[in-house]
Design a protein around this motif. Structure first.
Motif, PDB file in Angstrom:
ATOM      1  N   ARG A 137      51.737  66.297  32.025  1.00 48.35           N
ATOM      2  CA  ARG A 137      52.904  66.796  32.775  1.00 48.35           C
ATOM      3  C   ARG A 137      54.158  66.026  32.411  1.00 48.35           C
ATOM      4  NH1 ARG A 137      52.636  64.642  38.513  1.00 48.35           N
ATOM      5  NH2 ARG A 137      53.299  62.831  37.268  1.00 48.35           N
ATOM      6  N   ASP A 138      54.074  64.698  32.406  1.00 48.77           N
ATOM      7  CA  ASP A 138      55.250  63.879  32.136  1.00 48.77           C
ATOM      8  C   ASP A 138      55.744  64.057  30.706  1.00 48.77           C
ATOM      9  OD1 ASP A 138      55.049  63.012  34.722  1.00 48.77           O
ATOM     10  OD2 ASP A 138      54.120  61.085  34.226  1.00 48.77           O
ATOM     11  N   GLU A 139      54.823  64.183  29.755  1.00 47.97           N
ATOM     12  CA  GLU A 139      55.224  64.435  28.372  1.00 47.97           C
ATOM     13  C   GLU A 139      55.923  65.784  28.256  1.00 47.97           C
ATOM     14  OE1 GLU A 139      51.629  64.090  26.160  1.00 47.97           O
ATOM     15  OE2 GLU A 139      51.601  61.890  26.210  1.00 47.97           O
ATOM     16  N   ALA A 140      55.401  66.790  28.966  1.00 48.73           N
ATOM     17  CA  ALA A 140      56.012  68.118  28.932  1.00 48.73           C
ATOM     18  C   ALA A 140      57.390  68.109  29.590  1.00 48.73           C
ATOM     19  CB  ALA A 140      55.104  69.123  29.628  1.00 48.73           C
ATOM     20  N   PHE A 141      57.540  67.346  30.672  1.00 46.25           N
ATOM     21  CA  PHE A 141      58.838  67.236  31.326  1.00 46.25           C
ATOM     22  C   PHE A 141      59.875  66.654  30.362  1.00 46.25           C
ATOM     23  CE2 PHE A 141      57.423  66.914  36.083  1.00 46.25           C
ATOM     24  CZ  PHE A 141      56.975  68.224  36.016  1.00 46.25           C
TER      25      PHE A 141
END
Length: 404
Positions: A137-141
């Motif tokens: 999730r954080d990488e995608a954000f």
């Protein structure tokens, strides 16, 4: 989608256009996609270059990518080129060029949707990416923030907000991204048919026939329809998707096209409770669930296999098993899964323009995962080139004569 869109734009410019196809419009590759006009897809799918991903694929059990070993060996040349073009420096340049044509996708589709009176096929606005882990999730954000500067809008979702947006999800998740720009289509094949009807209203003709009958005789191109009638033209446009190079190679043009095959199946909606309304990509697993007119459509990731190899449903069945744990879906609707192939080029860009060494032959193919998204933009650009008009973007990055 690509062929019919090109035909419309040529007909609009006063050309006399005949479409020759072995099937009715919207019943081949453009029938089986996820039905998303992906304005957010400004970065094409790169070949994985990190060792964890590459090692995880060796066992051939991932949902997002499967392969046939012998097929990979036979396609090794284009795949190695694909890997080379996915190196960071090369990829950044390719992505900038690719983004220029993706930016035309909504306006070019909007023009044809309005002209064809096809607005009733539009689904819920946007595309949702689901993430199971906080790390993904954080990488995608972070990636989403990076592409915001390219005119792509999104909304970050916590796990709770994701469940509120799509209450049919049965598990709790780390979060998601709601890409708000893409348009969704409840029946991709029907949209192509609507565009085909518009083409005929403009005076164009659609005939059944085999593209393999194409020949060059003197100053004209000749092709025969299924009624054995001959048709002559000064120009011909090859928009045959994964079959394109089988034709162009006869006339000296054989770029290194390879295919990523895909499958889909429809499922019944649940009998009670909330119904799925959003197109949702299970991003870490690699399949997409789309609420279509025919039912909820599960589309798989990529299968590296030769175009004519028999179907293998293992990837679809594995994705279905995961999807049933995540989405509220009923029984299968289709008697058997649909199979199609995405025509891909090693540098991830389509080929659009004049075929080198073949006077009067033009082409538009190799759109990879985005033929449905880019059909109208491609048709607009190619028709302008064929008419000697300026194009909305620089077409050199997409030239058929470029080096692969």
């Amino acid at each position: 989608m690509v062929g019919i869109s090109t035909a419309i734009h040529l007909q609009r410019r006063g050309k006399s256009v005949v479409v020759i196809d072995r099937k009715a419009p919207g019943e081949e590759t453009s029938f089986g996609n996820a039905g998303v006009i992906q304005r957010e897809a400004v970065r094409p799918y790169a070949f994985p270059r990190d060792w964890p991903t590459l090692f995880s694929a060796i066992g051939n059990q991932r949902l997002d990518i499967r392969y046939r070993p012998l097929s990979v060996l036979q396609s090794m040349g284009p795949l190695l080129q694909y890997y080379r073009h996915s190196a960071p420096a090369r990829y950044q340049k390719i992505a900038r060029e690719y983004a220029s044509i993706i930016a035309l996708s909504l306006d070019s589709h909007g023009d044809l949707i309005e002209a064809a009176g096809a607005g009733g096929l539009l689904g819920e606005q946007g595309l949702v990416f689901l993430y199971r882990t906080a790390q993904a999730r954080d990488e995608a954000f972070a990636t989403a923030e990076a592409v915001r500067a390219e005119g792509v809008s999104h909304r970050k979702l916590t796990g709770k907000e994701l469940a509120q947006l799509e209450p049919t999800l049965t598990d709790s998740h780390a979060g998601g991204i709601h890409w708000t720009d893409p348009w969704t289509i409840r029946s991709p094949g029907d949209l192509v048919k609507a565009y085909a009807a518009l083409f005929e209203q403009l005076g164009g003709r659609i005939l059944r026939g085999d593209a393999a009958t194409l020949s060059r005789q003197g100053q004209h191109w000749h092709i025969r329809d299924e009624q054995l009638d001959d048709h002559l033209a000064t120009d011909v446009v090859v928009c045959l998707g994964p079959w394109s190079t089988r034709l162009t190679s006869r006339f000296g043009y054989a770029p290194p096209l390879f295919v990523k095959r895909g499958y889909h199946m429809h499922y019944r909606y649940r009998e009670s409770g909330p119904q799925q309304t959003h197109w949702v990509l299970d991003a870490e697993r690699g399949y997409l669930m789309a609420p279509m007119k025919q039912g909820i459509r599960l589309t798989t990731g990529a299968e590296l296999a030769l175009l004519d190899e028999p179907a293998s449903y293992a990837q679809l069945e594995a994705a279905e098993a995961v999807a049933r744990q995540t989405f509220a879906i009923g029984e299968r609707v289709d008697p058997q899964p649909w199979k199609g192939a995405r025509p891909c080029m090693p540098d991830m860009k389509p080929v659009i323009g004049a075929v080198p060494g073949a006077e009067g032959m033009w082409c538009a193919f190799g759109h990879g995962h985005q033929g449905f998204t880019l059909g109208p933009a491609t048709g607009m650009l190619l028709a302008a080139m064929m008419s000697g008009e300026p194009t909305a973007i620089d077409m050199n990055p997409f030239a058929p004569a470029r080096s692969f």
